[in-house]
Scaffold this active site. Structure first.
Site, short mmCIF file in Angstrom:
data_model
loop_
_atom_site.label_atom_id
_atom_site.label_comp_id
_atom_site.label_asym_id
_atom_site.label_seq_id
_atom_site.Cartn_x
_atom_site.Cartn_y
_atom_site.Cartn_z
N PHE A 10 -10.39 -1.86 4.40
CA PHE A 10 -11.04 -3.15 4.25
C PHE A 10 -10.02 -4.05 3.55
O PHE A 10 -8.85 -4.08 4.02
CB PHE A 10 -12.44 -2.96 3.63
N ASN A 20 -3.06 -14.12 2.19
CA ASN A 20 -4.26 -13.41 1.72
C ASN A 20 -4.79 -14.06 0.44
O ASN A 20 -4.06 -14.69 -0.33
CB ASN A 20 -3.93 -11.93 1.47
N VAL A 44 -10.60 -23.02 -0.44
CA VAL A 44 -11.62 -22.04 -0.02
C VAL A 44 -11.97 -22.36 1.42
O VAL A 44 -12.45 -23.47 1.72
CB VAL A 44 -12.86 -22.13 -0.94
N PHE A 45 -11.71 -21.44 2.32
CA PHE A 45 -11.85 -21.73 3.76
C PHE A 45 -13.31 -21.67 4.20
O PHE A 45 -13.76 -20.71 4.81
CB PHE A 45 -11.01 -20.76 4.57
N ARG A 60 -11.17 -21.19 8.28
CA ARG A 60 -9.89 -20.82 8.91
C ARG A 60 -10.20 -20.21 10.27
O ARG A 60 -11.06 -19.33 10.39
CB ARG A 60 -9.14 -19.83 8.02
N ILE A 110 0.84 -1.20 0.00
CA ILE A 110 0.00 0.00 0.00
C ILE A 110 0.87 1.25 0.00
O ILE A 110 0.59 2.24 -0.68
CB ILE A 110 -0.97 -0.01 1.20
N LYS A 155 -3.51 -2.83 15.92
CA LYS A 155 -4.21 -1.74 15.20
C LYS A 155 -5.11 -0.98 16.18
O LYS A 155 -5.17 0.25 16.18
CB LYS A 155 -5.02 -2.31 14.04
N ASN A 189 10.03 -6.74 4.59
CA ASN A 189 8.90 -7.44 3.97
C ASN A 189 8.64 -6.94 2.55
O ASN A 189 7.51 -6.91 2.09
CB ASN A 189 7.64 -7.25 4.84
N SER A 242 -7.24 -0.74 10.26
CA SER A 242 -7.85 -1.87 9.56
C SER A 242 -9.26 -2.12 10.07
O SER A 242 -9.55 -1.91 11.25
CB SER A 242 -7.00 -3.12 9.79
N TYR A 295 -2.15 -9.11 15.88
CA TYR A 295 -2.06 -8.12 14.78
C TYR A 295 -3.22 -7.13 14.90
O TYR A 295 -3.00 -5.92 14.93
CB TYR A 295 -2.10 -8.82 13.42
C1 WQD Z 1 -10.11 -13.01 2.63
C2 WQD Z 1 -11.14 -14.13 2.52
C3 WQD Z 1 -10.63 -16.04 3.87
C4 WQD Z 1 -7.02 -17.21 1.69
C5 WQD Z 1 -6.77 -9.93 6.61
C6 WQD Z 1 -6.54 -9.03 7.79
C7 WQD Z 1 -6.79 -7.60 7.39
C8 WQD Z 1 -5.85 -7.25 6.29
C9 WQD Z 1 -6.17 -8.16 5.09
C10 WQD Z 1 -3.46 -7.02 6.25
C11 WQD Z 1 -11.46 -14.77 3.87
C12 WQD Z 1 -10.60 -16.39 2.39
C13 WQD Z 1 -8.16 -16.53 2.12
C14 WQD Z 1 -7.15 -18.50 1.12
C15 WQD Z 1 -9.53 -18.38 1.42
N1 WQD Z 1 -4.55 -7.37 6.81
N2 WQD Z 1 -9.38 -17.12 1.98
N3 WQD Z 1 -8.41 -19.04 1.00
O1 WQD Z 1 -8.59 -12.35 6.53
O2 WQD Z 1 -10.26 -10.79 5.39
O3 WQD Z 1 -8.12 -9.87 6.25
O4 WQD Z 1 -5.97 -9.53 5.51
O5 WQD Z 1 -3.29 -6.43 5.23
O6 WQD Z 1 -6.52 -6.74 8.51
O7 WQD Z 1 -7.45 -9.36 8.83
O8 WQD Z 1 -8.10 -11.33 4.28
O9 WQD Z 1 -7.24 -12.22 2.15
O10 WQD Z 1 -6.71 -13.47 4.30
O11 WQD Z 1 -9.01 -13.54 3.38
O12 WQD Z 1 -10.66 -18.90 1.32
O13 WQD Z 1 -6.16 -19.18 0.71
O14 WQD Z 1 -10.61 -15.16 1.71
O15 WQD Z 1 -11.23 -17.08 4.61
O16 WQD Z 1 -12.83 -15.13 3.85
P1 WQD Z 1 -8.86 -11.18 5.67
P2 WQD Z 1 -7.67 -12.67 3.50
#
Ligand code: WQD
Length: 340
Positions: free
Chosen positions: A182, A203, A221-222, A299, A17, A158, A40, A129, A154
């Protein structure tokens, strides 16, 4: 007479970002100096920024944990404002190594604030966040939604970061805006900068693009047993360039002293929720690329749904997301293909 350019410090300015925000700052005519410890990211990001804007930002490799170095930096540089991205951000890692997160995200914030105050740097934009809301009781989520006990260290950093800054603004000559992001996704249209996850992406989008590129196995897909239209979890995926532009609007608000209090909070999202399967389907359609996936268990720590009420940012910052999910997924794929 040329107007004096405001000089803005961007900590973590070589990150995902941060780098996109540096591009927007430069294109708005700001002078930028970046601090990044490269823990990182890669130094090549500096070349990407320079190639996009034609202006090489000043860069200082510095670890904000080194208090003396931070003090010296502020003595050597006259700064008009700070955009603070530098922090560790992996939710899972924070659960396994909480003290790394409290040291890297909190103690550095205190040193940064003290140095800003000692050197009369009056404005701070803080990278926060939507994770501070946890699973909100009402959707879309407004800034008045209660901050809930964080699900991870984490997320806690925030929440604590926001509180530390707010307390400082009450007694110090400093004003601040916390932007509650978001889910940032996508890449600059040039594909010269983008997301650079190190190791296995945690992510969704970087895993999707690496899986589609054949660098990873099929996407897991979690969970598909959430109370959502298709059973998969819903998030508000915002294009990183729109997110970067929100920082410019917030900075201008403080520089023009248009802020209505010394600490303000804004949700930065699109206002639209997309499920994991929405993303999978959109990715395949917009990029004409197959994506293999399997449904697995939920997850730990994931929430069902989150998407933003963006009224306040629209009205007060004069900012609104302009790019949609398809453009974000197309740019993310274009960036991935450049990595090969
Ligand atoms: C998004 C959706 C997962 C991976 C986190 C932090 C937030 C910000 C962004 C840092 C969820 C699903 C994910 C995968 C999946 N932090 N998923 N299979 O958890 O919403 O937010 O990251 O920048 O502060 O909390 O983001 O991208 O991890 O997950 O199904 O291999 O995708 O379950 O529903 P999240 P994410």
């Amino acid at each position: 007479m040329e107007l004096k350019k405001n000089k803005i410090l961007v900590t973590g300015g070589l990150g995902f970002i941060g780098s996109h925000t540096v591009v927007e700052l430069q294109q708005e005519g700001y002078e930028v100096i970046i601090i990044d410890d490269l823990s990182n990211t890669r130094i090549e990001v500096l070349e990407g920024i320079t190639e996009i804007t034609g202006i090489r930002p000043e860069y200082v490799q510095l670890d904000l944990k080194e208090k003396e170095a931070v003090v010296r930096f502020f003595k050597d540089n006259t700064i008009d404002g700070v955009i603070h991205f530098a922090a560790s951000k992996a939710v899972g890692e924070s659960v396994e190594d909480p003290l790394k997160y409290y040291e890297n995200n909190i103690s550095t914030l205190v040193y940064l604030l003290k140095s800003m105050i000692e050197n009369n740097v009056p404005h701070l934009i803080f990278s926060s966040s939507c994770t501070v809301y946890g699973q909100a009781d009402e959707l879309p989520i407004t800034e008045n939604a209660p901050v809930k006990r964080a699900e991870s260290p984490y997320g806690n950093t925030k929440q604590m970061g926001e509180e530390i800054i707010e307390d400082a603004t009450k007694v110090e000559a400093i004003s601040a805006i916390a932007l509650r992001y978001f889910n940032p996704i996508g890449s600059h249209e040039s594909a010269l900068i983008g997301e650079l996850p190190i190791g296995v992406p945690q992510n969704l989008i970087p895993f999707v693009t690496q899986s589609a590129a054949g660098l990873r196995g099929e996407l897991s897909v979690f969970g598909d047993d959430y109370p959502t239209p298709d059973g998969t979890a819903v998030r508000d995926y915002i294009h990183v360039v729109d997110l970067a532009k929100a920082h410019i609007c917030a900075l201008q608000r403080l520089l023009k002293k248009d802020n209505k209090s010394k600490m303000e909070y804004f949700n930065v999202g699109t206002g639209t929720g997309s499920s994991v399967l929405d993303v999978v389907n959109a990715f395949q359609k917009v990029n004409q690329t197959a994506l293999q996936y399997k449904i697995v268990d939920r997850r730990e720590g994931d929430i069902t749904a989150a998407y933003a009420d963006t009224t306040l940012a629209n009205q007060e910052l004069g900012w609104k997301a302009e790019l949609g999910l398809d453009e974000a997924l197309s740019s993310a794929w274009k960036w991935q293909l450049k990595q090969q």
